[in-house]
Design an enzyme around this catalytic site. Structure first.
Site, PDB file in Angstrom:
ATOM      1  N   GLY A  63      82.094  47.100  71.448  1.00 48.32           N
ATOM      2  CA  GLY A  63      81.101  46.935  72.504  1.00 48.32           C
ATOM      3  C   GLY A  63      81.225  47.606  73.892  1.00 48.32           C
ATOM      4  N   CYS A  64      80.790  47.180  74.935  1.00 49.79           N
ATOM      5  CA  CYS A  64      80.769  47.660  76.105  1.00 49.79           C
ATOM      6  C   CYS A  64      82.138  47.599  76.750  1.00 49.79           C
ATOM      7  CB  CYS A  64      79.961  46.535  77.265  1.00 49.79           C
ATOM      8  SG  CYS A  64      80.219  46.991  78.861  1.00 49.79           S
ATOM      9  N   PHE A  65      82.792  48.985  76.974  1.00 52.11           N
ATOM     10  CA  PHE A  65      83.920  49.063  77.244  1.00 52.11           C
ATOM     11  C   PHE A  65      84.781  48.224  78.394  1.00 52.11           C
ATOM     12  CE2 PHE A  65      82.915  53.753  78.692  1.00 52.11           C
ATOM     13  CZ  PHE A  65      82.239  53.305  79.863  1.00 52.11           C
TER      14      PHE A  65
END
Length: 219
Positions: A63-65
C-alpha cells in the site's frame, strides 16, 4: 512480461491495466507496533569489517509507502529505509506517473538483530495482504501487496511464512501477496522519504493488528 511465484500459484503479477497510481489518501486510527525502536545510526559490520556481510536488504510493497516505511523503519535492527517504485515496466517513474509499479519500501537491516522472518511478520501485521490491490480506501496496482525477494532464501522464508499465516486462520482470508524476484528499485522523490517522520499527522492506512500474530512470533 508476466511475473509469478515459482511456488505459490496466484501470487505473481501479470501486466496490469491502468489504475489509480498515487495520492495516499486514507488514515485509520490504529495501534502502535510492539517492540519497536529507532534504527541504529550506522551500519553494523562483521568482525572482519565486511559491511556487506553484516546487512541484508528487503523490498516490500503493502500500500501507500508513507505508512509502510514509517512502521518498518522503527523496528529494532532496521538500519535504513527508502521508498520508491518497483515491479513495473515504465522507466524513471515518478509519484504522479508510475503505471505498473508498486509503491515499495527498501529496508536495510542487521540480520543478527532482526531476522527476515520477523520483518515479514511485522509487514503482514501492519498491512492487509488479503485485499487485492487495495489498502483502506487506496485502490489500484500501486497499492498491491508484494514481496520482491533478493535471494532464494528470502523466497523460501516468504512462502513458509505465508503458509503459516493461512493455516493460522487469524487473517481475514487467503494471502494475495505477490512473490517476485527483485527488480529495479526506482527511488522516490525526496519529499516522500520519511514522510510521516516529517509530518506525523500525514495520511496513513497502516497500523498493527494485535491479533494478526503467529504463535512463537519473535516480536
Amino acid at each position: 512480461m508476466p511475473r509469478r511465484s515459482h511456488s505459490h500459484p496466484g501470487l505473481g503479477r501479470t501486466d496490469r491495466a491502468p489504475g489509480h497510481q498515487s495520492g495516499c489518501g486514507c488514515r485509520e486510527a490504529g495501534l502502535t507496533v510492539e517492540h519497536m525502536g529507532e534504527g541504529a545510526p550506522s551500519v553494523a559490520q562483521s568482525p572482519a569489517g565486511d559491511e556487506a556481510a553484516a546487512t541484508e536488504r528487503a523490498i516490500l510493497a503493502g500500500g501507500c509507502f508513507w505508512g509502510v516505511e514509517d512502521l518498518l523503519r522503527r523496528a529494532r535492527g532496521v538500519l535504513s529505509t527508502r521508498v520508491g517504485y518497483t515491479g513495473g515496466e515504465m522507466p524513471d517513474p515518478t509519484y504522479a506517473r508510475h503505471y505498473g509499479h508498486a509503491e515499495a519500501v527498501e529496508v536495510t537491516f542487521d540480520p543478527s538483530v532482526l531476522s527476515y522472518r520477523s520483518l515479514l511478520e511485522l509487514f503482514f501485521q501492519i498491512h492487509d495482504p488479503t485485499t487485492y490491490e487495495q489498502q483502506g480506501s487506496d485502490v489500484g496496482p500501486s497499492y498491491r501487496s508484494a514481496i520482491f525477494y533478493t535471494s532464494d532464501v528470502q523466497k523460501e522464508v516468504a512462502l513458509a511464512t505465508i503458509a503459516e499465516i493461512e493455516a493460522s486462520g487469524r487473517w481475514p482470508g487467503p494471502v494475495l501477496s505477490e512473490i517476485n524476484p527483485e527488480e529495479i528499485f526506482w527511488e522516490a522523490e525526496p519529499e516522500h522519504q520519511k514522510y510521516l517522520a516529517r509530518d506525523p499527522a500525514g495520511y496513513s492506512c497502516h497500523f498493527a493488528r494485535p491479533t494478526w500474530r503467529l504463535d512463537g512470533s519473535g516480536r
